[in-house]
Design an enzyme around this catalytic site. Sequence first.
Site, PDB file in Angstrom:
ATOM      1  N   HIS A  69       0.835  -1.203   0.000  1.00 35.55           N
ATOM      2  CA  HIS A  69       0.000   0.000   0.000  1.00 35.55           C
ATOM      3  C   HIS A  69       0.869   1.252   0.000  1.00 35.55           C
ATOM      4  CE1 HIS A  69      -4.079   1.593   1.610  1.00 35.55           C
ATOM      5  NE2 HIS A  69      -3.419   2.572   1.027  1.00 35.55           N
ATOM      6  N   HIS A  71       1.364   5.162  -1.892  1.00 35.77           N
ATOM      7  CA  HIS A  71       0.878   6.195  -2.820  1.00 35.77           C
ATOM      8  C   HIS A  71       2.104   6.893  -3.413  1.00 35.77           C
ATOM      9  CE1 HIS A  71      -3.344   5.799  -1.631  1.00 35.77           C
ATOM     10  NE2 HIS A  71      -2.893   5.603  -0.406  1.00 35.77           N
ATOM     11  N   LEU A  72       2.292   6.736  -4.711  1.00 41.62           N
ATOM     12  CA  LEU A  72       3.474   7.326  -5.357  1.00 41.62           C
ATOM     13  C   LEU A  72       3.141   8.616  -6.104  1.00 41.62           C
ATOM     14  CD1 LEU A  72       5.383   4.131  -6.573  1.00 41.62           C
ATOM     15  CD2 LEU A  72       5.895   5.577  -4.617  1.00 41.62           C
ATOM     16  N   ARG A  73       1.854   8.916  -6.255  1.00 40.20           N
ATOM     17  CA  ARG A  73       1.363  10.224  -6.749  1.00 40.20           C
ATOM     18  C   ARG A  73       1.648  10.539  -8.213  1.00 40.20           C
ATOM     19  NH1 ARG A  73      -1.913  10.045  -2.741  1.00 40.20           N
ATOM     20  NH2 ARG A  73      -1.239  10.935  -0.788  1.00 40.20           N
ATOM     21  N   ASP A 317       0.843   2.485   3.783  1.00 45.21           N
ATOM     22  CA  ASP A 317      -0.083   3.563   3.372  1.00 45.21           C
ATOM     23  C   ASP A 317       0.688   4.878   3.258  1.00 45.21           C
ATOM     24  OD1 ASP A 317      -2.321   4.903   2.554  1.00 45.21           O
ATOM     25  OD2 ASP A 317      -3.373   4.789   4.472  1.00 45.21           O
ATOM     26  N   PHE A 335      -5.662  14.148   4.118  1.00 41.00           N
ATOM     27  CA  PHE A 335      -5.454  12.948   4.942  1.00 41.00           C
ATOM     28  C   PHE A 335      -4.162  12.261   4.489  1.00 41.00           C
ATOM     29  CE2 PHE A 335     -10.139  13.168   5.015  1.00 41.00           C
ATOM     30  CZ  PHE A 335     -10.439  12.810   6.322  1.00 41.00           C
ATOM     31  N   GLY A 336      -3.338  11.831   5.424  1.00 29.68           N
ATOM     32  CA  GLY A 336      -2.228  10.961   5.024  1.00 29.68           C
ATOM     33  C   GLY A 336      -0.907  11.302   5.664  1.00 29.68           C
TER      34      GLY A 336
HETATM   35  N1  LIG Z   1      -4.623   7.181   3.897  1.00 29.84           N
HETATM   36  C1  LIG Z   1      -4.757   8.480   3.757  1.00 29.84           C
HETATM   37  O1  LIG Z   1      -4.928   9.179   4.760  1.00 29.84           O
HETATM   38  N2  LIG Z   1      -4.695   9.059   2.556  1.00 29.84           N
HETATM   39  C2  LIG Z   1      -4.666   8.399   1.291  1.00 29.84           C
HETATM   40  C3  LIG Z   1      -6.004   8.042   0.773  1.00 29.84           C
HETATM   41  C4  LIG Z   1      -6.979   7.585   1.773  1.00 29.84           C
HETATM   42  O2  LIG Z   1      -6.973   6.394   2.114  1.00 29.84           O
HETATM   43  O3  LIG Z   1      -7.783   8.404   2.228  1.00 29.84           O
HETATM   44  C5  LIG Z   1      -4.016   9.299   0.265  1.00 29.84           C
HETATM   45  O4  LIG Z   1      -3.994   8.963  -0.933  1.00 29.84           O
HETATM   46  O5  LIG Z   1      -3.528  10.377   0.655  1.00 29.84           O
END
Ligand SMILES: NC(=O)N[C@@H](CC(=O)O)C(=O)O
Length: 455
Positions: A69, A71-73, A317, A335-336
């Site tokens: 999991h 996120h590489l954007r 994540d 978020f994240g």
């Molecule tokens: N886990 C996170 O807080 N953020 C994730 C997406 C998500 O699951 O809301 C993101 O892509 O930033």
Amino acid sequence: MSETKRPGAGAGTRPVLLRGVRPLGGQPVDVLLADGLIAGIGSSLQTPPDAELIDADGAVLLPGFVDLHTHLREPGREDAETIATGSAAAALGGFTAVHAMANTNPVADTAEMVEQVARLGQRAGLVDVRPVGAVSKGLAGGQLAEIGNMARSAAAVRVFSDDGSCVSDARLMRRALEYLKPFDAVLAQHAQDPRLADASCCAHEGELSGRLGLAGWPSVAEESIVARDVMLAEHTGSRLHVCHVSSGGTVEVLRWAKARGVAVTAEVTPHHLLLTCDLLSTYDPVFKVNPPLRPAEDVEALRAGLAEGVIDAVATDHAPHAAHDKDHAFGDAAFGMLGLQTALGVVIETMRVTGRLDWAGLADRMSVRPAQIGRLTGHGRPLAVGEPANLTLVEESSSWLVEPAALASLSRNTPFAGRELPGRVLATFLRGRATVRDGALAEASELAEAAEASR
Ligand SMILES: NC(=O)N[C@@H](CC(=O)O)C(=O)O
């Protein structure tokens, strides 16, 4: 491309002799890496004349970590992270493979998109970047994405997820599970009932969220989706994976489903293993994450669930955000949290130092099981002669200070800033080639040459 049996992968790289390593924390031995494989394990191995010698001095040798999991954007938010910078953070964190989530812009919901992500990963050459395909077109939850095309493409997608959004429609969920079954793929669900917890919900629902005036995100919004999904997985006979489990109630549902023989697996993030919702009393948006940080009882249940194996894997994540998206009042911030470079330290602190997992257990949850869930046959393998040399070398006795500006990610949103974390990644090997040595990325020129050779 498939990560696994690339013909000649690793061939042509200089052999490496690791002197005095402790495989899974066991007795010191020498390990020889050659032609992309573990070529020898024993005491006082002969050093081939052209080999690079690394004096490991009792460092722990583990299978390279696999993140389910990340996120590489890229494409779309290259101001927050790129596939190259995220790959660098991963390698420095001891990872040899990551799964790149589909919530990019555009969304990874077609074969051409996932192939582009895989290609950029190969070009960076630091970790195997495995694209995750979207379940629904545009993550909109309406129509199925091109699941078959993505699974059959050269990127050979085996993990599908609308992460960031929940596949909340039960009929779409059922169809998706049925559709991906013949590909032996897995549906990784972001479990959040949007009717119980919408996008404005940003704090664990409880006395604290009330006192802080933040919209509450109740645990039942996760637990009820997981309960529904395990029933659908049982009905369809398909593989379900639950992303970022955050509540003790979810662990109970998973235990029940596993006891029934449902093909369900689950992950927990390092931040949910360490941090609690009390931190929100600072209103610091660095602690805003989805699902939210929970109370200490949940943290305890997550640690116990991971130790027991009801939760199969640690997944980061890793969610980089640029300062102009994160530095806002709590309710308005993205978020994240970052996770790739701090994951090992947090897992050592919460699971190893506390005696809940030994090194073999940590390797199982950070490498072996995530590789199995993602159907990555070249990673998470035993430390044995003939196996692919996807490895990480960890100095157990060292600790390091988390300094956001020193991280490889383009973003700075780590919740662990200023903390001292145990365990330093000394070296990471991808098919026998050092992507990290002496705790730093290998030379750019060397990496470019290797990436070229692997094409
Ligand atoms: N886990 C996170 O807080 N953020 C994730 C997406 C998500 O699951 O809301 C993101 O892509 O930033």
